[in-house]
Design an enzyme around this catalytic site. Structure first.
Site, PDB file in Angstrom:
ATOM      1  N   HIS A   1       0.851  -1.202   0.000  1.00 60.08           N
ATOM      2  CA  HIS A   1       0.000   0.000   0.000  1.00 60.08           C
ATOM      3  C   HIS A   1       0.883   1.247   0.000  1.00 60.08           C
ATOM      4  O   HIS A   1       0.697   2.162  -0.802  1.00 60.08           O
ATOM      5  CB  HIS A   1      -0.911   0.026   1.238  1.00 60.08           C
ATOM      6  CG  HIS A   1      -1.525   1.385   1.485  1.00 60.08           C
ATOM      7  ND1 HIS A   1      -2.712   1.782   0.915  1.00 60.08           N
ATOM      8  CD2 HIS A   1      -1.069   2.452   2.191  1.00 60.08           C
ATOM      9  CE1 HIS A   1      -2.970   3.041   1.282  1.00 60.08           C
ATOM     10  NE2 HIS A   1      -1.991   3.469   2.055  1.00 60.08           N
TER      11      HIS A   1
ATOM     12  N   HIS B   1       1.586   5.212  -2.417  1.00 59.84           N
ATOM     13  CA  HIS B   1       2.014   6.581  -2.058  1.00 59.84           C
ATOM     14  C   HIS B   1       3.270   7.065  -2.778  1.00 59.84           C
ATOM     15  O   HIS B   1       3.360   8.236  -3.150  1.00 59.84           O
ATOM     16  CB  HIS B   1       2.304   6.654  -0.545  1.00 59.84           C
ATOM     17  CG  HIS B   1       1.085   6.683   0.300  1.00 59.84           C
ATOM     18  ND1 HIS B   1       0.270   7.783   0.426  1.00 59.84           N
ATOM     19  CD2 HIS B   1       0.536   5.733   1.087  1.00 59.84           C
ATOM     20  CE1 HIS B   1      -0.725   7.518   1.262  1.00 59.84           C
ATOM     21  NE2 HIS B   1      -0.594   6.273   1.669  1.00 59.84           N
TER      22      HIS B   1
ATOM     23  N   GLU C   1      -4.969   9.915   0.414  1.00 66.38           N
ATOM     24  CA  GLU C   1      -5.420   8.508   0.403  1.00 66.38           C
ATOM     25  C   GLU C   1      -6.485   8.231  -0.660  1.00 66.38           C
ATOM     26  O   GLU C   1      -6.417   7.211  -1.328  1.00 66.38           O
ATOM     27  CB  GLU C   1      -5.988   8.125   1.776  1.00 66.38           C
ATOM     28  CG  GLU C   1      -4.955   8.017   2.882  1.00 66.38           C
ATOM     29  CD  GLU C   1      -3.923   6.901   2.654  1.00 66.38           C
ATOM     30  OE1 GLU C   1      -2.978   6.835   3.440  1.00 66.38           O
ATOM     31  OE2 GLU C   1      -4.046   6.125   1.689  1.00 66.38           O
TER      32      GLU C   1
ATOM     33  N   SER D   1      -3.884   1.528  -4.793  1.00 59.87           N
ATOM     34  CA  SER D   1      -3.316   0.240  -4.336  1.00 59.87           C
ATOM     35  C   SER D   1      -4.413  -0.801  -4.087  1.00 59.87           C
ATOM     36  O   SER D   1      -4.135  -1.906  -3.649  1.00 59.87           O
ATOM     37  CB  SER D   1      -2.526   0.451  -3.037  1.00 59.87           C
ATOM     38  OG  SER D   1      -3.394   0.976  -2.039  1.00 59.87           O
TER      39      SER D   1
HETATM   40  N1  HBI Z   1       1.078   6.068  10.302  1.00 61.29           N
HETATM   41  N2  HBI Z   1       2.626   4.712   9.219  1.00 61.29           N
HETATM   42  C1  HBI Z   1       1.540   5.520   9.159  1.00 61.29           C
HETATM   43  N3  HBI Z   1       0.943   5.743   7.969  1.00 61.29           N
HETATM   44  C2  HBI Z   1      -0.145   6.547   7.871  1.00 61.29           C
HETATM   45  O1  HBI Z   1      -0.671   6.759   6.769  1.00 61.29           O
HETATM   46  C3  HBI Z   1      -0.644   7.157   9.038  1.00 61.29           C
HETATM   47  C4  HBI Z   1       0.004   6.897  10.263  1.00 61.29           C
HETATM   48  N4  HBI Z   1      -0.468   7.459  11.383  1.00 61.29           N
HETATM   49  C5  HBI Z   1      -1.582   8.362  11.417  1.00 61.29           C
HETATM   50  C6  HBI Z   1      -2.203   8.542  10.078  1.00 61.29           C
HETATM   51  N5  HBI Z   1      -1.727   7.977   8.977  1.00 61.29           N
HETATM   52  C7  HBI Z   1      -3.446   9.361   9.922  1.00 61.29           C
HETATM   53  O2  HBI Z   1      -4.115   9.539  11.142  1.00 61.29           O
HETATM   54  C8  HBI Z   1      -3.113  10.727   9.323  1.00 61.29           C
HETATM   55  O3  HBI Z   1      -4.267  11.234   8.755  1.00 61.29           O
HETATM   56  C9  HBI Z   1      -2.622  11.639  10.350  1.00 61.29           C
HETATM   57 FE    FE Z   2      -1.785   5.346   3.061  1.00 63.07          FE
END
Ligand code: HBI
Ligand code: FE
Length: 291
Positions: free
Chosen positions: A144, A149, A190, A209
């Site tokens: 993913h 990304h 996203e 993805s």
């Molecule tokens: N941590 N590794 C990872 N990947 C993410 O996409 C991610 C996260 N922590 C919090 C988060 N996304 C979401 O809450 C964001 O919108 C802040």
């Molecule tokens: Fe993501």
């Protein structure tokens, strides 16, 4: 000062109760910014085969559904038949937009997440789903994050937007507005759609993805599609374990970058006075369909 062994606590994503998948201790190999080594040697042949199969299936779907920037940058991920080494991707990514991919054990708390983005470091989960999870996984895995990304971070304007998002997130966290800003991330990074000359296309990682959501988001007439508007988008709740009922559409990455230039404090004050909107609701006057 390094955190004592196993001291980093995993994040919970959205409203899920499940314990996160990652191993956040690894004998202290997880730093206090939540980054850890990728440990490429620990991937099994089954892991590499899962990546190869996911990549092959998803790449075949992209024409006519993924945005031009994504299709142009996908080859920059490098190898397709096994999980890439993050430092190999970084040689290309850093040259392109001064971003780098860093390994993390999985979801991490909001503030460390925002801080990494603000420093042009994209956190990529270092484990991959099991073969029996081939079609769907709730928590982001390396496929993913890498496939969804990283290609978009090769686009200079989008890359700047994600860093600005991280900077804004650090401020929002301080103002207690992290959840509102998380919706902006959700409906752009996203699950974002962009209007091109040849029609609406996906740029959001969660769509790009996903084997089923790519068609649903771009082609189906079931979901609503609305022009991205900061207030409307940050009022809109989202679902983490099913296709989206609403997608927000931008005209260009420059438009997205410019939208997020001003300070959001006044916006958060306005948001505090307005009720949330459920993901499947259309407000009076909204058509919900974008040509
Ligand atoms: N941590 N590794 C990872 N990947 C993410 O996409 C991610 C996260 N922590 C919090 C988060 N996304 C979401 O809450 C964001 O919108 C802040
Ligand atoms: Fe993501």
């Amino acid at each position: 000062m390094d955190t004592p062994k196993g001291a980093v606590m995993p994040a919970v994503y959205g409203q899920s109760e499940r314990p996160p998948r990652g191993d956040y201790s690894r004998g202290g190999a997880v730093h206090d910014d939540y980054t850890c080594p990728q440990d490429w040697a620990s991937y099994t042949p089954a892991d590499h085969d899962t990546y190869r199969r996911l990549y092959e299936r998803q790449a075949a779907q992209l024409p006519g559904l993924a945005c031009d920037a994504f299709i142009a940058s996908l080859p920059s991920l490098g190898v397709k038949d096994r999980i890439p080494r993050f430092d190999e991707i970084n040689e290309r990514l850093y040259k392109a937009t001064r971003w780098e991919v860093v390994a993390v054990p999985g979801l991490i708390p909001e503030l460390p997440f925002f801080t990494l983005l603000a420093n042009r470091k994209f956190p990529v989960t270092d484990w991959i789903r099991k073969p029996e999870e081939f079609n769907y996984i709730v928590e982001p895995d390396v496929f993913h994050d890498l496939f969804g990304h990283v290609p978009m971070l090769f686009d200079p304007t989008f890359a700047d937007y994600v860093q600005r998002y991280g900077q804004g997130g650090m401020k929002a966290h301080g103002l207690g507005a992290g959840e509102k800003l998380a919706r902006l991330y959700w409906y752009t990074v996203e699950f974002g759609l962009i209007r091109q000359q040849d029609g609406v296309r996906a740029y959001g990682a969660g769509i790009l993805s996903s084997v089923g959501e790519l068609q649903h988001a771009v082609r189906s007439n079931e979901p609503h599609r609305l022009p991205l508007d900061l207030l409307r988008t940050m009022r809109t709740r989202y679902k983490i374990d099913s296709y989206q009922s609403t997608y927000f559409v931008i005209d260009s990455f420059a438009h997205l970058f410019d939208l997020t230039a001003p300070d959001f404090t006044a916006l958060y004050e306005q948001l505090a006075t307005q009720p949330d909107i459920e993901a499947d609701v259309l407000l009076p006057g909204e058509s919900g369909s974008i040509a």
